[in-house]
Design a protein around this motif. Structure first.
Motif, short mmCIF file in Angstrom:
data_model
loop_
_atom_site.label_atom_id
_atom_site.label_comp_id
_atom_site.label_asym_id
_atom_site.label_seq_id
_atom_site.Cartn_x
_atom_site.Cartn_y
_atom_site.Cartn_z
N TRP A 8 1.21 -1.19 0.06
CA TRP A 8 -0.30 -0.12 0.15
C TRP A 8 1.01 1.26 -0.35
O TRP A 8 1.59 1.50 0.88
CB TRP A 8 -1.04 0.16 1.14
CG TRP A 8 -1.97 1.35 1.00
CD1 TRP A 8 -1.78 2.39 1.12
CD2 TRP A 8 -3.47 0.84 0.46
NE1 TRP A 8 -2.84 3.05 1.41
CE2 TRP A 8 -4.15 2.37 0.80
CE3 TRP A 8 -3.72 0.75 -0.16
CZ2 TRP A 8 -5.26 3.13 0.24
CZ3 TRP A 8 -4.65 0.64 -0.72
CH2 TRP A 8 -5.61 2.41 -0.80
N VAL A 69 -0.58 -5.55 8.02
CA VAL A 69 -1.48 -6.52 8.02
C VAL A 69 -0.23 -6.95 6.72
O VAL A 69 0.09 -6.88 6.02
CB VAL A 69 -2.85 -6.06 7.41
CG1 VAL A 69 -3.77 -7.39 7.35
CG2 VAL A 69 -3.20 -5.11 9.00
N ASN A 71 -0.33 -10.39 4.24
CA ASN A 71 -1.89 -11.37 3.70
C ASN A 71 -3.04 -11.28 4.77
O ASN A 71 -3.49 -12.17 4.97
CB ASN A 71 -1.40 -12.35 3.11
CG ASN A 71 -0.71 -12.93 2.11
OD1 ASN A 71 -0.09 -11.65 1.04
ND2 ASN A 71 -0.44 -13.62 2.24
N GLY A 72 -3.70 -10.19 4.80
CA GLY A 72 -4.84 -10.55 5.69
C GLY A 72 -4.67 -10.39 7.11
O GLY A 72 -6.07 -9.73 7.94
N THR A 73 -3.29 -10.94 7.27
CA THR A 73 -3.67 -10.97 8.76
C THR A 73 -2.55 -9.45 9.64
O THR A 73 -1.25 -9.79 9.34
CB THR A 73 -2.52 -11.74 9.22
OG1 THR A 73 -3.78 -13.11 8.76
CG2 THR A 73 -2.38 -13.03 10.45
N GLU A 100 -0.37 -4.23 3.96
CA GLU A 100 -1.17 -2.76 4.47
C GLU A 100 -1.06 -2.23 5.32
O GLU A 100 -0.36 -2.98 6.24
CB GLU A 100 -2.31 -3.59 4.36
CG GLU A 100 -2.52 -3.64 2.50
CD GLU A 100 -4.10 -4.50 3.38
OE1 GLU A 100 -5.83 -3.49 3.20
OE2 GLU A 100 -4.43 -6.18 3.59
N TRP A 102 -1.87 -1.02 9.12
CA TRP A 102 -3.56 -1.10 9.69
C TRP A 102 -4.77 -0.39 9.55
O TRP A 102 -4.80 0.72 9.19
CB TRP A 102 -3.15 0.09 11.29
CG TRP A 102 -2.32 -0.91 12.38
CD1 TRP A 102 -2.20 -0.57 13.88
CD2 TRP A 102 -1.58 -2.51 12.88
NE1 TRP A 102 -1.00 -1.49 14.66
CE2 TRP A 102 -0.84 -2.39 13.61
CE3 TRP A 102 -1.96 -3.33 11.55
CZ2 TRP A 102 -0.74 -3.79 14.26
CZ3 TRP A 102 -1.33 -4.75 11.67
CH2 TRP A 102 -0.15 -4.88 13.10
N ARG A 103 -5.90 -0.66 9.89
CA ARG A 103 -7.18 -0.11 8.80
C ARG A 103 -7.86 0.40 9.85
O ARG A 103 -8.64 -0.85 10.34
CB ARG A 103 -7.80 -0.97 7.77
CG ARG A 103 -6.67 -1.41 6.59
CD ARG A 103 -6.40 -0.24 6.11
NE ARG A 103 -5.82 -0.89 4.61
CZ ARG A 103 -5.52 -0.02 3.51
NH1 ARG A 103 -5.15 1.54 3.49
NH2 ARG A 103 -4.32 -0.69 2.61
N ALA A 168 -7.25 -5.77 13.53
CA ALA A 168 -7.60 -7.07 13.61
C ALA A 168 -8.97 -7.34 13.96
O ALA A 168 -9.81 -8.27 13.05
CB ALA A 168 -6.63 -8.52 14.14
N LYS A 170 -13.52 -6.84 13.31
CA LYS A 170 -14.51 -6.26 12.48
C LYS A 170 -14.81 -4.65 12.74
O LYS A 170 -15.34 -3.43 11.98
CB LYS A 170 -15.08 -6.74 11.60
CG LYS A 170 -16.31 -7.42 13.26
CD LYS A 170 -17.55 -8.45 11.98
CE LYS A 170 -17.93 -8.25 13.49
NZ LYS A 170 -19.42 -8.89 13.59
N GLU A 223 -4.79 -12.43 16.83
CA GLU A 223 -3.92 -11.90 15.92
C GLU A 223 -3.01 -11.10 17.55
O GLU A 223 -1.95 -10.15 16.88
CB GLU A 223 -4.28 -11.34 15.04
CG GLU A 223 -5.10 -11.78 13.77
CD GLU A 223 -5.37 -11.66 12.51
OE1 GLU A 223 -4.98 -10.26 12.47
OE2 GLU A 223 -6.23 -11.96 12.70
#
Ligand code: SF4
Ligand code: FES
Length: 247
Positions: A8, A69, A71-73, A100, A102-103, A168, A170, A223
């Protein structure tokens, strides 16, 4: 090894970011993940390109500065390991890694993989300290503390404030971080005096900073690189509810 990266890139917070593809060749399995990024950055600099910004400091898994992050983890595929302690032997030749930041809206992106986590500092300022006068340093063993309590305080205090629990979740909830910070004091006599107020103040600040609610998915515990237990959230909730009925 040859590693394909999708990283990213975002120049500043106010402009849109996007994934950029890179190929990193001659990666040793003994390199850390960050050494692999260092190698890529050296190549980018040599080609007059802007290097990838990422946060790191100790590279020993203790300061809480790093975190991406993969691969999504959050922090990558190894359980109980920070990104800085992750080695390329965890991946295979030819792997594609999506990297990526942290979102979470409470962790705005500063640049590329670097996010602003000062919301955690402000939560700590709201109650993450002991202000009661405890006098001079007491003689060892003059305040007996059960081993179970001291062990639990120590376990909670291993939280390094990295923010992976928020990334981690949602709901972008910060309950695991706040629960750990509160419980590390709650288990000790010096921390119990201000405990009820600390719970209310830190939860109020967490809400004001825009972190979401906990819905018990357990993603944060799964996580967390320090394997902080969900028990910290249970204890926080119990005290918070008790405070409601006291007032
Ligand atoms: S609870 Fe775990 S994931 Fe969350 S800030 Fe602390 S160490 Fe990081
Ligand atoms: S750089 Fe300090 S914990 Fe990763």
């Amino acid at each position: 090894m040859k590693i394909n990266l999708k990283v990213w890139r975002q120049e500043i917070n106010s402009v849109n970011g996007e994934f950029k593809d890179y190929i990193v060749d001659n990666v040793s399995k003994d390199m850390s993940f960050f050494e692999m990024l260092d190698m890529l950055n050296n190549t980018l600099i040599q080609n007059s390109k802007i290097p990838i910004a990422f946060d790191h400091d100790c590279r020993e898994g203790i300061c809480g500065t790093c975190g991406v992050v993969i691969n999504g983890t959050a922090h990558g595929p190894l359980k109980g390991v920070t990104t800085c302690q992750l080695h390329m032997r965890s991946f295979k030749d030819g792997d594609t890694l999506v990297v990526e930041p942290w979102r979470a809206s409470s962790f705005p992106i500063i640049k590329d993989l670097v996010v602003d986590r000062t919301a955690f500092d402000r939560i700590m300022e709201s109650g993450g300290y002991i202000s009661v006068k405890t006098g001079g340093a007491p003689d060892a063993n003059s305040i007996p503390i059960f081993k179970q309590n001291s062990d639990e305080a120590f376990d909670s205090a291993t939280c390094i404030g990295c923010g992976a629990c928020v990334a981690a979740c949602k709901n972008s909830s910060a309950m695991l971080f706040v629960g750990a910070k509160i419980n590390q004091y709650a288990q000790l006599p010096q921390g119990q005096v201000e405990h009820p107020k600390r719970v209310n103040d830190m939860v109020a600040k967490m809400d004001a900073e825009g972190f979401g609610s906990c819905t018990n998915t357990g993603a944060c515990e799964a996580e967390c690189p320090k394997e902080i237990s969900l028990d910290n959230i249970i204890k926080l909730n119990k005290r918070y509810i008790k405070n409601l009925f006291k007032n």
